[in-house]
Design an enzyme around this catalytic site. Structure first.
Site, PDB file in Angstrom:
ATOM      1  CD  GLU A   1      -6.581  -8.682 -18.731  1.00 58.66           C
ATOM      2  OE1 GLU A   1      -7.157  -8.708 -17.649  1.00 58.66           O
ATOM      3  OE2 GLU A   1      -6.910  -7.884 -19.646  1.00 58.66           O
TER       4      GLU A   1
HETATM    5  C1  ACM Z   1      -4.529  -4.572 -18.218  1.00 58.90           C
HETATM    6  O1  ACM Z   1      -5.125  -3.907 -17.340  1.00 58.90           O
HETATM    7  N1  ACM Z   1      -5.097  -5.642 -18.732  1.00 58.90           N
HETATM    8  C2  ACM Z   1      -3.216  -4.198 -18.678  1.00 58.90           C
END
Ligand code: ACM
Length: 518
Positions: free
Chosen positions: A333
């Protein structure tokens, strides 16, 4: 009529006997075990534990002696006596015998044989971890109340005769605990280790850093914890582990055959580090301590050498605290990192990790970079990323969010947790197979299975236990038992019988309506 009467009686008698045998097996036999062993059978009779029982170790191997005294403590509530441990080859009747068998290499690193008959209990393994897992199985063959801190009744001292030969399907069986969103004290982490190792999981992945907090002391960069460790989600005081405390966790886990994998999440999820050392950021943004739950708004500067100098310090100190082979670099992310910067970053960080003798793990996004030969990719969300990782020769850890994320709510009424990936009931978490879950990712590509617990909404140990149980034992079984030996309808019955053991362990579990708890 005259002839059918005795037949009816016989049939009734046979049925009653079958029910009696089944009940006996249900109470203490192989039908209670989680994870289900590879091969098992129930024998005739039972071993009786009493004041004459001894634990015999056929070697004075330190580790075997340590395991024998661990077993003695496990059994203490059963007899009310500390069962003596000896290396003497005494009488084979009435003994619990632990042996390390150098010849049975087919048992591998973690396999064991557990044999119980009227005369003795025998656990043999090729390596000490196998003895430990044999002891975990033996625990589950004893009545649930032995797990309680203050057993009140001595109900039975018998262990059903069984023969079990057991070996795990996957070498990597783990859970992740996010100590960054909410900080958890050393004793909580140790309890988590106790709980996962009971189900023969062998990995604790600690998510040590995120936007809300930096939780591991780095002596050469003290502000990471002085500043970055000072809050958490909701604005509490946060906290961090000193290196001595962290080493204590690692040692405690190792005694239970659990390898700790430290994760430093980067280049995104780095607000706490950037507030500590603002030059880690080269965008035109101002960072302050953050106690909310948004993701994807922070990034390390991928262009500056000073970023990699700090990462070198962090990795060097963390590698020195890590006896296990892996270090996790996160990589998920990173929404505000330019794609070309992201690739540059992951390509520069991998050699820093390998320089300090560790292998890289990263979330599935890192497949977009050039993967080093021993880099492992952790699948959580993106199938094309994971397929790309396999094409690049990487092994995969299976953590699909829709099945293994323990912070996902059970259903719309669950008080804790989130549901952005799915509602995950107990059967959903159990009913999937890593080797067929993702097209293009097959058995030989998979290192193992991991169930992460993110803690945006999880504040205390009771919250952890409610979200983790009863899903974690099912995921432990996916990792240990393998697809061919598993079936939800059958597992549901074992889990139902397991409820009393969870209660005796003091676990505040979610009493799913999909299980007829006994
Ligand atoms: C995640 O759940 N951002 C790895």
């Amino acid at each position: 009529m005259l002839q059918s009467m005795p037949i009816r009686l016989l049939v009734t008698a046979a049925l009653l006997t079958a029910i009696a045998c089944k009940n006996r097996q249900d109470a203490h036999g192989v039908g209670v075990l989680i994870p289900k062993p590879m091969e098992s059978s129930t024998g005739i009779g039972a071993f009786r534990l009493d004041g004459n029982t001894t634990i015999q170790v056929d070697t004075s191997h330190d580790e075997a002696m340590r395991l024998a005294s661990h077993l003695s403590s496990v059994l203490e509530p059963v007899t009310g006596l500390k069962i003596p441990v000896t290396t003497a080859q005494g009488d084979s009747t009435g003994r619990i015998w632990l042996t390390l068998d150098a010849t049975d290499t087919s048992l591998g690193q973690e396999g064991y044989v557990l044999h119980v008959d009227e005369h003795q209990v025998h656990i043999s393994a090729h390596e000490p971890a196998g003895i430990f897992y044999g002891i975990q199985t033996l625990r589950q063959l004893l009545p649930a109340w032995i797990e309680g801190t203050a057993p009140t009744q001595i109900e039975t001292r018998e262990i059903q005769a069984v023969h079990i030969r057991d070996n795990p399907e996957y070498a990597y069986r783990g859970s992740m605990l996010d100590v960054a969103r909410h900080f958890f004290a050393v004793d909580d982490v140790k309890r988590y280790v106790d709980l996962i190792s009971t189900y023969k999981m062998n990995i604790l992945h600690l998510h040590l850093t995120d936007d809300q907090g930096w939780r591991i002391e780095i002596k050469s960069r003290p502000k990471l914890t002085e500043v970055g460790g000072s809050t958490q989600v909701g604005g509490g005081k946060g906290g961090f582990y000193t290196q001595e405390q962290y080493a204590d966790i690692v040692r405690y886990a190792a005694e239970r055959y659990v390898t700790v994998i430290p994760e430093v999440d980067m280049p995104g999820h780095t607000n706490a580090a950037i507030v500590s050392y603002p030059w880690l950021n080269c965008r035109d943004t101002v960072h302050t301590l953050y106690s909310g739950t948004e993701v994807g708004f922070s990034t390390f500067c991928a262009k500056n050498d000073s970023t990699y100098a700090l990462i070198d310090d962090v990795v060097r100190e963390l590698a020195a605290l890590t006896p296990g082979p892996w270090l996790h670099i996160g990589g998920d992310e990173s929404h505000v990192t330019l794609p070309e910067d992201y690739v540059t970053f992951v390509n520069r960080v991998q050699p820093i990790v390998t320089k300090y003798g560790k292998k890289v793990i990263g979330w599935d996004e890192i497949a977009n970079a050039d993967l080093q030969p021993n880099t492992t990719v952790q699948f959580w969300a993106d199938v094309p990323n994971t397929q790309m990782a396999v094409k690049k020769g990487a092994k995969v850890i299976m953590s699909p969010a829709r099945k293994t994320y323990l912070d996902m709510q059970y259903d719309s009424t669950t008080r804790l947790g989130l549901h952005w990936a799915a509602f995950i009931e107990v059967d959903d978490a159990y009913n999937w197979d890593p080797a067929s879950y993702t097209e293009g990712v097959s058995r030989q590509d998979i290192l193992g299975v991991e169930a992460p617990l993110w803690t945006e909404t999880i504040v205390k140990m009771d919250d952890i236990e409610y979200m983790v149980f009863p899903r974690l034992p099912g995921i432990a079984e996916i990792g240990w038992t393998g697809g061919a030996g598993r079936d939800w309808t059958e597992y549901r019955e074992r889990l139902a019988r397991h409820g009393s053991r969870l209660k005796a362990m003091g676990i505040d579990y979610y009493p799913s309506k999909r299980v007829n708890w006994k």
